[in-house]
Design an enzyme around this catalytic site. Sequence first.
Site, PDB file in Angstrom:
ATOM      1  N   GLY A   1       0.762  -1.243   0.000  1.00 32.82           N
ATOM      2  CA  GLY A   1       0.000   0.000   0.000  1.00 32.82           C
ATOM      3  C   GLY A   1       0.787   1.284   0.000  1.00 32.82           C
ATOM      4  O   GLY A   1       0.200   2.362  -0.173  1.00 32.82           O
TER       5      GLY A   1
ATOM      6  N   PRO B   1       4.824  -5.172  -0.411  1.00 38.79           N
ATOM      7  CA  PRO B   1       4.886  -3.989  -1.271  1.00 38.79           C
ATOM      8  C   PRO B   1       4.889  -4.348  -2.752  1.00 38.79           C
ATOM      9  O   PRO B   1       5.484  -5.344  -3.164  1.00 38.79           O
ATOM     10  CB  PRO B   1       6.232  -3.359  -0.878  1.00 38.79           C
TER      11      PRO B   1
ATOM     12  N   CYS C   1     -11.265   3.829 -29.041  1.00 41.06           N
ATOM     13  CA  CYS C   1     -12.566   4.487 -29.241  1.00 41.06           C
ATOM     14  C   CYS C   1     -13.357   4.522 -27.939  1.00 41.06           C
ATOM     15  O   CYS C   1     -14.424   3.892 -27.830  1.00 41.06           O
ATOM     16  CB  CYS C   1     -13.374   3.760 -30.290  1.00 41.06           C
TER      17      CYS C   1
ATOM     18  N   TYR D   1       1.289  -1.746 -12.007  1.00 38.48           N
ATOM     19  CA  TYR D   1      -0.084  -1.666 -12.507  1.00 38.48           C
ATOM     20  C   TYR D   1      -0.134  -1.042 -13.913  1.00 38.48           C
ATOM     21  O   TYR D   1      -1.106  -0.394 -14.279  1.00 38.48           O
ATOM     22  CB  TYR D   1      -0.990  -0.915 -11.517  1.00 38.48           C
TER      23      TYR D   1
HETATM   24  C1  PLP Z   1      -3.415  -8.044  -0.669  1.00 40.02           C
HETATM   25  C2  PLP Z   1      -2.515  -7.072  -1.331  1.00 40.02           C
HETATM   26  N1  PLP Z   1      -1.234  -7.026  -0.942  1.00 40.02           N
HETATM   27  C3  PLP Z   1      -0.367  -6.161  -1.512  1.00 40.02           C
HETATM   28  C4  PLP Z   1      -0.767  -5.284  -2.499  1.00 40.02           C
HETATM   29  C5  PLP Z   1       0.234  -4.361  -3.074  1.00 40.02           C
HETATM   30  O1  PLP Z   1      -0.096  -3.047  -2.893  1.00 40.02           O
HETATM   31  P1  PLP Z   1       0.870  -1.888  -3.324  1.00 40.02           P
HETATM   32  O2  PLP Z   1       1.221  -2.095  -4.747  1.00 40.02           O
HETATM   33  O3  PLP Z   1       0.070  -0.666  -3.125  1.00 40.02           O
HETATM   34  O4  PLP Z   1       2.061  -1.928  -2.428  1.00 40.02           O
HETATM   35  C6  PLP Z   1      -2.107  -5.285  -2.901  1.00 40.02           C
HETATM   36  C7  PLP Z   1      -2.580  -4.305  -3.888  1.00 40.02           C
HETATM   37  O5  PLP Z   1      -3.509  -3.594  -3.706  1.00 40.02           O
HETATM   38  C8  PLP Z   1      -2.997  -6.221  -2.316  1.00 40.02           C
HETATM   39  O6  PLP Z   1      -4.274  -6.288  -2.715  1.00 40.02           O
END
Ligand code: PLP
Length: 397
Positions: A222, A257, A326, A355
């Site tokens: 997160g 992470p 489109c 992402y």
């Molecule tokens: C369960 C879980 N762990 C870890 C992550 C990785 O999160 P982030 O890329 O924000 O560190 C996520 C992504 O939302 C997740 O759903």
Amino acid sequence: MAAIAAAAGTPCYIYDAGAIRAAYMTLDRAFDAYPHAIHYALKANSSLAVVRLLQSLGSHADANSLGEVDVAMRCGFRPDQIVFTGVGKSAAEIDRAVSLGLLAINVESPGELDRIDQRAVAQNVKTRVALRVNPDIDAKSHPHISTGLKSNKFGVPIGEAPALFREMSSRRGLLPVGAHVHIGSQITTLDPLQKAAQAVVALAQALRGEGIALQHLDMGGGLGISYDGAPVVDPAEYVRALVAATKGSHLKVAIEPGRVLVGPAGVLLTKVVDVKQFPGAKRFVVVDAGMTELMRPALYNAYHRIEPLVRREAPESIVDIVGPICESTDAYARDRAFPHVEVDDLLVVYDVGAYGAAMGHTYLRRPLPPEVMIDGDQWKVIRRRQTLDELLALETE
Ligand SMILES: Cc1ncc(COP(=O)(O)O)c(C=O)c1O
């Protein structure tokens, strides 16, 4: 980058191995001697070269699907280095996760607890599980990537956790080893992350009082990155805050992470294919990448810094930078002051290592773009561009 564009074509993802190494080492070192495991969240970017790089650094893995579990194992992670999270695990996923002997299956509900137990008993094993708790803490992130409020679908309310841990302890097929919390992604202040950590530590202490001894606390992922230059939490400070919250319990800290490890290490190279403006209307810079290659702007209205690879000597103007798809939502930037660009100019979209490619798709029959990894002064294609034949290969008529 111009050489890469010439060789690999555009659109094209480019990752910097050095930046990924540095981000990993920053987190790892900040734990100092405190027992910990960094479980790289494959969902951010599960391209094999990226996952292998993190594995080589000593990372463990966080998988959000069975596909990611398998990718992690192909990249060298042992099952006991993998945690498996997922809000709706299918029977097949549970069966295989149990048979693999993962470090922990993160349990999302009483029903899932039951299903995992049944499969473990059927396989005559005791499966390591952690309970994903929902602490009802506002991560103050984008609503689409907040997961720790009681209105979100994730985990079990933390107040229900003690009873569920008791239940897990009583089951023949389950060994409760951890508590798991993940309150959202792209979190830019320490406070919610700290509060979530404190909540699971308090839970673990209460469980210990009842004779349920956990082995690890999984604080999730997160941690946000600065897409626009605004201040974010320093990763080392974040780790120190987690350790400060946990050390009284002496429990091992796991983190998951994703974004902070790979986000800033990636750029997307794209080419201008059209520039158009009619009287009284917006100026549009149309590029050859769109929501198919990078979903984040269309999905979350996410901001990405964009610059021309080579700046021209000409005044800036206000433009929309849009993709070729489109859909009106297919825009990387709206009303942004931008240097003058012309058709065939290359643009660099920053901070797309997380992402980005992982969320890529093939809408409009657009083949997936190539990915390149730079390491020092070397670079190599780690995924070539998909061909139309490959895209159609599954179709039988
Ligand atoms: C369960 C879980 N762990 C870890 C992550 C990785 O999160 P982030 O890329 O924000 O560190 C996520 C992504 O939302 C997740 O759903």
